[in-house]
Design an enzyme around this catalytic site. Structure first.
Site, PDB file in Angstrom:
ATOM      1  N   CYS A  12      14.260  41.663 -28.447  1.00 44.58           N
ATOM      2  CA  CYS A  12      14.289  42.934 -27.725  1.00 44.58           C
ATOM      3  C   CYS A  12      15.646  43.595 -27.879  1.00 44.58           C
ATOM      4  O   CYS A  12      16.568  43.055 -28.473  1.00 44.58           O
ATOM      5  CB  CYS A  12      14.043  42.704 -26.247  1.00 44.58           C
ATOM      6  SG  CYS A  12      12.542  41.788 -25.922  1.00 44.58           S
ATOM      7  N   GLY A 113      16.262  37.659 -25.477  1.00 47.36           N
ATOM      8  CA  GLY A 113      16.462  36.236 -25.728  1.00 47.36           C
ATOM      9  C   GLY A 113      15.270  35.435 -25.265  1.00 47.36           C
ATOM     10  O   GLY A 113      14.181  35.972 -25.085  1.00 47.36           O
ATOM     11  N   TYR A 252      18.064  40.295 -41.001  1.00 46.20           N
ATOM     12  CA  TYR A 252      16.892  41.145 -40.842  1.00 46.20           C
ATOM     13  C   TYR A 252      16.903  42.058 -39.612  1.00 46.20           C
ATOM     14  O   TYR A 252      16.547  43.232 -39.702  1.00 46.20           O
ATOM     15  CB  TYR A 252      15.619  40.283 -40.807  1.00 46.20           C
ATOM     16  CG  TYR A 252      14.408  41.067 -40.399  1.00 46.20           C
ATOM     17  CD1 TYR A 252      13.819  41.975 -41.275  1.00 46.20           C
ATOM     18  CD2 TYR A 252      13.867  40.960 -39.109  1.00 46.20           C
ATOM     19  CE1 TYR A 252      12.726  42.730 -40.894  1.00 46.20           C
ATOM     20  CE2 TYR A 252      12.776  41.707 -38.730  1.00 46.20           C
ATOM     21  CZ  TYR A 252      12.212  42.594 -39.620  1.00 46.20           C
ATOM     22  OH  TYR A 252      11.148  43.349 -39.238  1.00 46.20           O
TER      23      TYR A 252
HETATM   24  P1  5GP Z   1       6.458  37.545 -44.102  1.00 47.72           P
HETATM   25  O1  5GP Z   1       5.758  38.702 -44.667  1.00 47.72           O
HETATM   26  O2  5GP Z   1       6.938  36.539 -45.113  1.00 47.72           O
HETATM   27  O3  5GP Z   1       5.644  36.891 -43.013  1.00 47.72           O
HETATM   28  O4  5GP Z   1       7.749  38.076 -43.337  1.00 47.72           O
HETATM   29  C1  5GP Z   1       8.916  38.463 -44.014  1.00 47.72           C
HETATM   30  C2  5GP Z   1       8.965  39.935 -44.201  1.00 47.72           C
HETATM   31  O5  5GP Z   1       8.686  40.592 -42.979  1.00 47.72           O
HETATM   32  C3  5GP Z   1      10.297  40.466 -44.659  1.00 47.72           C
HETATM   33  O6  5GP Z   1      10.021  41.576 -45.507  1.00 47.72           O
HETATM   34  C4  5GP Z   1      10.967  40.979 -43.394  1.00 47.72           C
HETATM   35  O7  5GP Z   1      11.762  42.131 -43.706  1.00 47.72           O
HETATM   36  C5  5GP Z   1       9.805  41.324 -42.502  1.00 47.72           C
HETATM   37  N1  5GP Z   1       9.846  40.946 -41.086  1.00 47.72           N
HETATM   38  C6  5GP Z   1       9.190  41.635 -40.117  1.00 47.72           C
HETATM   39  N2  5GP Z   1       9.362  41.060 -38.933  1.00 47.72           N
HETATM   40  C7  5GP Z   1      10.123  39.949 -39.112  1.00 47.72           C
HETATM   41  C8  5GP Z   1      10.645  38.942 -38.239  1.00 47.72           C
HETATM   42  O8  5GP Z   1      10.421  38.911 -37.032  1.00 47.72           O
HETATM   43  N3  5GP Z   1      11.433  38.004 -38.826  1.00 47.72           N
HETATM   44  C9  5GP Z   1      11.692  38.017 -40.158  1.00 47.72           C
HETATM   45  N4  5GP Z   1      12.472  37.083 -40.667  1.00 47.72           N
HETATM   46  N5  5GP Z   1      11.204  38.936 -40.993  1.00 47.72           N
HETATM   47  C10 5GP Z   1      10.426  39.888 -40.494  1.00 47.72           C
HETATM   48 MG    MG Z   2      10.983  43.652 -44.995  1.00 49.99          MG
END
Ligand code: 5GP
Ligand code: MG
Ligand code: SF4
Length: 459
Positions: A12, A113, A252
């Site tokens: 958040c 958190g 990210y």
């Molecule tokens: P995936 O598609 O492998 O499940 O998630 C990774 C992709 O989603 C990356 O392109 C990242 O930019 C985006 N993403 C969206 N929400 C999240 C999140 O909560 N954590 C992370 N690590 N990536 C996220």
């Molecule tokens: Mg992405």
């Protein structure tokens, strides 16, 4: 150990202001700039020194507030929140700030958190007669504050915070005070700034820029700040042996224009991309990023490798982050709505596609497919962070181990699953080289900076 998260995780954004006549307007703009941290719900609570009022709802900042509703929230102190949640903690009542009214006055709070012992404390408090209004772990703090047998609010908050385990950036407001608290590890970002004589506090410094505030300093791990009309008082309540701020904030979550601990997020991402190019060179004609979050890393990769950066993918401006949709099928649909390959750029080319992180592999698979459909000859997938193999217990939705593709497959297997010609990840050492020490890296390494509560682990 096979671990699963029990839900109630949230990423958040929080914002607070004290001593400004346009508190609600300032909070509105600030929340707008923090919208990327949560799109499910938002709220603002204001105080005019005597009474507190608030408005909240499920949706985006621009959906929930109108010019009129902001004008009606009169007062010189305000706190606001943008919310992202998964697994059972959705619904209007869980939208923050939470506002509690009692004969002795009102109390509002918002939280970024996840409390590791939130559930245990809730059971304990319920056993002692507490009735909870929400299913959010954040409410536990309000009950602890109410129960603490001290006369001053500051002491009651200190007692309540001493009971908490996990990651938190809390803003707590009464009619006459704004309190700011960060957990002893400083896991979540939180900064303090000024607009003239007024104080502002925000999850990210981009919120300061939008309202013309000056960054003053980061809130320190274990710090409790009390702001009222007399000024600011700070004390360190508890300090862990080291600060372990979430590395994923750089990779990210945060906006590229924010600075965390004095480091610009875009610059950090670009360096991660450069490091990736040094570690994992590929033969390609163009480098492309996945808008928006990996563009900085892709630029870094292109710069270091000498391969031209091109806009191989574009994003529709009108779709939010793909994680908001709850089910896998909807999520896949969301990715399709969100991104398109630029045929004129990728056709007949060997494409180096840089993304920032790999969770379920949904994005990697879709995009590889999309680029090939648009005529790319080869697709080399490059991830500017290490494989995520472990769940997060600190307020980030990295879900259960079951869903983490890198926890269950080798890199070679993932390459096959997503249909890429090659797949490479940044090493943990490479990430450390760029970010330096003092970060939580648990979802990559499995080394958790805090004790893990048993109720978080299921086989
Ligand atoms: P995936 O598609 O492998 O499940 O998630 C990774 C992709 O989603 C990356 O392109 C990242 O930019 C985006 N993403 C969206 N929400 C999240 C999140 O909560 N954590 C992370 N690590 N990536 C996220
Ligand atoms: Mg992405
Ligand atoms: Fe951030 Fe990962 Fe640590 Fe969670 S486990 S706080 S996502 S670095």
């Amino acid at each position: 150990m096979v671990a699963e998260i029990r839900g109630l995780n949230e990423e958040c954004g929080v914002f607070g202001v004290w001593g400004h006549q346009d508190a609600s307007q300032i909070t509105y703009y600030a929340l707008h700039s923090l919208q990327h941290r949560g799109q499910e719900g938002t709220g603002i609570v204001v105080t005019d020194g005597e009474t507190m009022q608030g408005k909240k709802g499920e949706g985006l900042v621009t959906d929930i507030f109108t010019a009129q509703s902001i004008t009606e929230l009169r007062g010189s102190g305000a706190i606001g929140h943008v919310r992202y949640s998964i697994g059972g903690a959705d619904g209007y009542e869980n939208v923050q700030p939470l506002l509690f009214r009692s004969q002795s006055g009102s109390l509002a709070l918002c939280h970024n958190g996840n409390l590791m012992n939130g559930e245990a404390l809730r059971h304990q408090l319920e056993g002692q007669g507490s009735i909870f209004q929400t299913t959010s772990d954040s409410e536990v703090l309000a009950h602890l504050i109410r129960r603490g047998g001290f006369s001053s609010l500051r002491d009651r908050v200190k007692y309540a915070l001493s009971m908490l385990k996990g990651a938190y950036a809390f803003l707590i407001m009464t009619e006459t005070e704004l309190l700011v608290a960060l957990d002893p590890h400083g896991m979540r970002p939180l900064s303090l700034g000024r607009i003239g004589d007024a104080y502002v506090v925000a999850s990210e410094t981009c919120a300061f820029d939008i309202v013309g505030a000056q960054f003053e300093r980061d809130v320190l791990p274990g710090e409790l700040i009390v702001i009222n009309d007399e000024g600011l008082h700070s004390e360190i309540l508890a300090k862990a042996s080291s600060r372990t701020i979430c590395a994923m904030e750089y990779i990210y979550f945060s906006r590229p224009d924010s600075n965390i601990r004095g480091i610009n997020v875009h610059t950090a991402r670009k360096k991660l991309g450069k490091q990736l190019a040094r570690e994992c060179p590929v033969e390609a004609d163009v480098v492309t990023g996945v808008p928006d979050s990996s563009l900085s890393a892709a630029i870094g990769y292109a710069e270091e490798s000498g391969i031209p950066y091109e806009m191989g993918l574009i994003k529709s401006r009108y779709v939010g982050r793909t994680f908001i949709e709850p089910s896998q099928s909807l999520r896949e649909q969301g990715v399709k709505m969100k991104l398109s390959a630029v045929r004129g750029v990728v056709e007949g080319k060997r494409v180096a596609m840089v993304d920032d992180s790999f969770v379920r592999g949904t994005t990697g698979k879709r995009i590889t497919h999309m680029l090939k459909e648009a005529g790319a000859e080869e697709v080399h997938v490059l991830i500017s962070s290490p494989p995520i193999r472990y769940p997060c217990f600190y307020g980030i939705d990295t879900l259960t181990t079951k869903e983490l593709i890198a926890a269950n497959n080798t890199i070679e297997e993932i390459k096959e699953i997503i249909g890429a010609d090659s797949l490479n990840f940044l090493s943990v050492e490479g990430m450390l080289k760029v970010l330096g020490c003092g970060h939580c890296l648990a979802c990559f390494t499995g080394e958790y900076p805090t004790e893990i509560y048993p109720e978080y682990l299921r086989n």
